[in-house]
Design a protein around this motif. Structure first.
Motif, mmCIF file in Angstrom:
data_model
loop_
_atom_site.group_PDB
_atom_site.id
_atom_site.type_symbol
_atom_site.label_atom_id
_atom_site.label_comp_id
_atom_site.label_asym_id
_atom_site.label_seq_id
_atom_site.Cartn_x
_atom_site.Cartn_y
_atom_site.Cartn_z
ATOM 1 N N THR A 64 0.804 -1.047 -0.014
ATOM 2 C CA THR A 64 -0.009 -0.029 -0.093
ATOM 3 C C THR A 64 0.897 1.290 -0.052
ATOM 4 O O THR A 64 1.923 1.303 0.884
ATOM 5 C CB THR A 64 -0.956 0.167 1.135
ATOM 6 O OG1 THR A 64 -1.830 -1.146 1.222
ATOM 7 C CG2 THR A 64 -1.829 1.170 1.451
ATOM 8 N N TYR A 223 -5.438 1.282 -12.082
ATOM 9 C CA TYR A 223 -6.137 0.953 -10.812
ATOM 10 C C TYR A 223 -7.639 1.443 -10.776
ATOM 11 O O TYR A 223 -7.964 1.890 -11.652
ATOM 12 C CB TYR A 223 -5.574 1.838 -9.468
ATOM 13 C CG TYR A 223 -3.917 1.692 -9.399
ATOM 14 C CD1 TYR A 223 -3.556 0.624 -8.315
ATOM 15 C CD2 TYR A 223 -3.119 2.328 -10.195
ATOM 16 C CE1 TYR A 223 -2.132 0.304 -8.131
ATOM 17 C CE2 TYR A 223 -1.526 1.948 -9.611
ATOM 18 C CZ TYR A 223 -1.218 0.964 -8.800
ATOM 19 O OH TYR A 223 0.067 0.683 -8.886
ATOM 20 N N GLN A 226 -11.930 2.753 -5.544
ATOM 21 C CA GLN A 226 -13.001 2.142 -4.742
ATOM 22 C C GLN A 226 -13.663 2.941 -3.727
ATOM 23 O O GLN A 226 -12.960 3.284 -2.736
ATOM 24 C CB GLN A 226 -12.074 0.790 -4.050
ATOM 25 C CG GLN A 226 -11.511 0.030 -4.840
ATOM 26 C CD GLN A 226 -12.353 -0.948 -5.595
ATOM 27 O OE1 GLN A 226 -13.709 -1.043 -5.435
ATOM 28 N NE2 GLN A 226 -11.789 -1.735 -6.407
ATOM 29 N N GLN A 229 -13.888 2.065 0.157
ATOM 30 C CA GLN A 229 -12.848 2.049 1.101
ATOM 31 C C GLN A 229 -12.388 3.562 1.076
ATOM 32 O O GLN A 229 -11.313 3.800 1.451
ATOM 33 C CB GLN A 229 -11.807 1.149 0.518
ATOM 34 C CG GLN A 229 -12.080 -0.208 0.346
ATOM 35 C CD GLN A 229 -10.940 -1.169 -0.531
ATOM 36 O OE1 GLN A 229 -9.867 -0.779 -0.026
ATOM 37 N NE2 GLN A 229 -11.476 -1.999 -1.345
ATOM 38 N N THR A 237 -9.168 5.787 -1.944
ATOM 39 C CA THR A 237 -8.644 4.436 -2.150
ATOM 40 C C THR A 237 -8.569 3.849 -3.535
ATOM 41 O O THR A 237 -9.664 3.640 -3.971
ATOM 42 C CB THR A 237 -8.974 3.507 -1.102
ATOM 43 O OG1 THR A 237 -8.903 3.893 0.135
ATOM 44 C CG2 THR A 237 -8.313 2.019 -1.331
ATOM 45 N N THR A 239 -7.436 0.371 -6.009
ATOM 46 C CA THR A 239 -7.022 -1.022 -5.990
ATOM 47 C C THR A 239 -6.513 -1.393 -7.423
ATOM 48 O O THR A 239 -7.053 -0.976 -8.474
ATOM 49 C CB THR A 239 -7.699 -1.992 -5.493
ATOM 50 O OG1 THR A 239 -9.035 -2.034 -6.189
ATOM 51 C CG2 THR A 239 -8.242 -1.581 -4.148
ATOM 52 N N LYS A 253 -0.131 -2.698 -4.858
ATOM 53 C CA LYS A 253 -1.576 -3.476 -4.837
ATOM 54 C C LYS A 253 -2.649 -2.477 -4.468
ATOM 55 O O LYS A 253 -3.777 -2.690 -4.836
ATOM 56 C CB LYS A 253 -1.716 -4.623 -3.974
ATOM 57 C CG LYS A 253 -0.738 -5.845 -3.993
ATOM 58 C CD LYS A 253 -0.618 -6.730 -2.874
ATOM 59 C CE LYS A 253 -0.050 -7.864 -3.106
ATOM 60 N NZ LYS A 253 -0.066 -9.009 -1.973
ATOM 61 N N LYS A 254 -2.418 -1.526 -3.611
ATOM 62 C CA LYS A 254 -3.340 -0.344 -3.406
ATOM 63 C C LYS A 254 -2.639 1.140 -3.278
ATOM 64 O O LYS A 254 -1.479 0.947 -2.869
ATOM 65 C CB LYS A 254 -3.946 -0.645 -2.167
ATOM 66 C CG LYS A 254 -4.867 0.313 -1.479
ATOM 67 C CD LYS A 254 -5.427 0.007 -0.135
ATOM 68 C CE LYS A 254 -6.263 -1.370 -0.025
ATOM 69 N NZ LYS A 254 -6.669 -1.633 1.149
#
Length: 543
Positions: A64, A223, A226, A229, A237, A239, A253-254
């Motif tokens: 992250t 990405y 989201q 989140q 956020t 992902t 990944k994030k």
């Protein structure tokens, strides 16, 4: 160039990318800095110059990444979003082209492209095959055309770049963009650094008004945003997109974009590992360094005077080029820069940074401090005892402080500056265009000369050329440069910059940097003269 205001008014005139690029950063960056301050720069089209960057370790898969920004985006629609907020949409909306940290335009959704014939009025594009939007539908020429057509009419502050464009699709992957007027940097304007180049899916366009912080993104980027989140105004956020075509571009990944308005708060959060990268202004440099963070940035936010009444309509003296030259000679740029900006400022007499489009090495010291020469010019122009000069300033980004510092310099040669400082961006912009103030203490983000013409010195650049000054020689150079090949354009860009300096359209003082503060373990945070704003798309983890 561009003006960045951290909180531009949606009802204000096109305060220019300049004022809006300042927005990216916050008021401290206004132009960028009222542009990040403007964007906007924006990306630049010229060749890259020496820059700076983070990361010396080996690239590894990242978990992250948390990036701190100063201002929250009002929407998540790249077609209408202000230039200052493109960082929030570039992660999830793949652009037609990609502006690298070195300042070169590279393939993204577009696999290849070329200008057809001469004149820079027709761009032929071939899209990458097999690419899909996050919703699973294919990225086709018709889909890209629809997104560009939407951006053209979406009332965003970048829509004017496509106003004269006729876009046609040919087959599944062919696209042609024809322009009524030459534009030598259209590919740059369709990179991730400009929202209009970030492509929205047909599904997203069908409900464009719903592209807000509460809705999942509808692009083809590495990405996916989201909303479940995220908390609007606090953090956003993203992902990794499982169907993205190039996994090597997914460094994490994030990615979380965190809103932190106070610089010291951001640095404190970096110390504890809550934030990995913070985009701020030079005032946080010392505390970030003491905390062990690296600093990446270039001096791209220009501050000084815009001598906009070049015809002498409100201030008769400014209609005489000798008076404008005298103002430039009367400013001790080194002293003012040191007093106000310390080591973070870079004195200048040009509107572009060293290595940027149009920079002239021959004119680097054209107005070396010379108050005696300033007095001679004033006397020759008929003002041996000086005159009174009304100056508009603003209480943000230090524009009023800069105005007072310049006033102290000009007083030594008899010019009495009367500063009027306003508190809102709307008032600041309006008063630059109502023919009330002959000079303005402000700033903007350095840009390619083609964009500087549109935003800064051509008759149509409403804010920074508030009196609509027109110069046939300058217009001729601009039009020739717009239609020229890259090599010829570089020389014409330089001639334009030299014209602006010789004729003293401005009295620049110093460039200040947009800084990125980076924790150890993060690479890819790089900037250059061709790409002065770091792209989150390039960030990666290191060990």
């Amino acid at each position: 160039m561009t003006f960045h205001d951290d909180a531009p008014s949606p009802s204000a005139p096109r305060a220019s990318r300049r004022t809006l690029r300042t927005t990216r950063l916050g008021l401290a960056a206004l132009t960028t800095a009222l542009a990040l301050t403007l964007a906007a720069c924006g990306g630049a089209a010229g060749g890259a110059a020496a820059g700076s960057g983070s990361g010396s370790g080996t690239k590894v898969a990242g978990g992250t990444l948390t990036v701190a920004e100063q201002q929250a985006p009002p929407s998540m629609n790249p077609g209408s979003l202000d230039l200052g907020f493109v960082d929030f949409t570039m992660l999830s909306y793949e652009s037609l082209f990609y502006l690298s940290p070195e300042g070169t335009v590279q393939p993204a959704l577009a696999k290849s492209w070329k200008y057809v014939g001469t004149g820079n009025t027709e761009l032929s594009v071939t899209l990458r095959s097999g690419v899909k939007f996050a919703d699973g539908t294919p990225v086709t020429a018709d889909a890209v055309k629809a997104s560009l057509e939407y951006a053209k009419t979406a009332q965003g502050n970048q829509a004017h770049y496509l106003t004269d464009a006729t876009i046609t699709a040919s087959g599944d992957l062919g696209l042609t963009i024809k322009l009524a007027k030459a534009n030598p940097i259209l590919p740059t304007l369709l990179t991730q650094s400009y929202g209009i180049g970030q492509i929205i899916s047909p599904k997203g366009l069908a409900a464009a008004s719903k592209l807000t912080p509460t809705a999942t993104s509808q692009g083809a980027g590495p990405y996916i945003y989201q909303p479940s989140q995220s908390v609007a105004g606090d953090h956003y956020t993203y992902t990794a997109n499982p169907s993205y075509y190039d996994k090597s571009k997914q460094g994490y990944k994030k990615i979380v974009m965190k809103i932190v308005q106070n610089g010291q708060t951001a640095v404190n959060a970096m110390k504890t590992g809550q934030i990995d990268v913070y985009k701020g202004d030079y005032t946080s440099a010392a505390s970030a360094k003491s905390a062990g963070m690296s600093t990446v940035g270039l001096p791209v936010i220009l501050q000084g005077l815009s001598l906009i009444d070049r015809g002498g309509e409100v201030s008769k003296p400014l209609g005489d080029v000798r008076v404008r030259q005298a103002i430039n000679y009367a400013i001790d740029r080194a002293a003012v820069t040191k007093a106000l900006l310390g080591s973070s400022g870079t004195p200048t007499v040009q509107t572009v940074i060293k290595g940027g489009d149009g920079y002239s090495a021959d004119y680097a010291d054209h107005y070396a401090y010379n108050p005696a020469r300033a007095k001679q010019l004033l006397k020759a122009a008929g003002y041996p005892n000086g005159f009174e000069l009304p100056v508009l300033a603003a209480t943000f980004v230090g524009f009023d402080t800069m105005a007072q510092a310049i006033a102290g310099q000009l007083e030594k040669v008899g010019i009495k500056v009367k500063v009027t400082a306003v508190t809102s961006i709307t008032s600041f912009v309006e008063n630059q265009t109502n023919h009330k103030y002959p000079a303005v203490s402000g700033g903007f983000t350095e840009e390619p000369m083609y964009l500087e013409g549109q935003d800064l010195f051509m008759p149509g650049s409403k804010v920074f050329n508030g009196f609509g000054t027109s110069a046939p020689e300058l217009t001729s150079l601009y039009d020739k440069a717009a239609a020229a090949d890259a090599t010829t354009r570089a020389d014409l860009d330089r001639q334009m910059q030299e014209y602006l300096v010789k004729n003293a359209w401005f009295a620049p003082v110093a460039f200040t940097p947009v800084n990125y503060y980076v924790r150890p373990g993060v690479g890819g945070v790089k900037v250059s003269a061709g790409a002065p704003f770091a792209s989150p798309l390039a960030f990666y983890a290191t060990k």
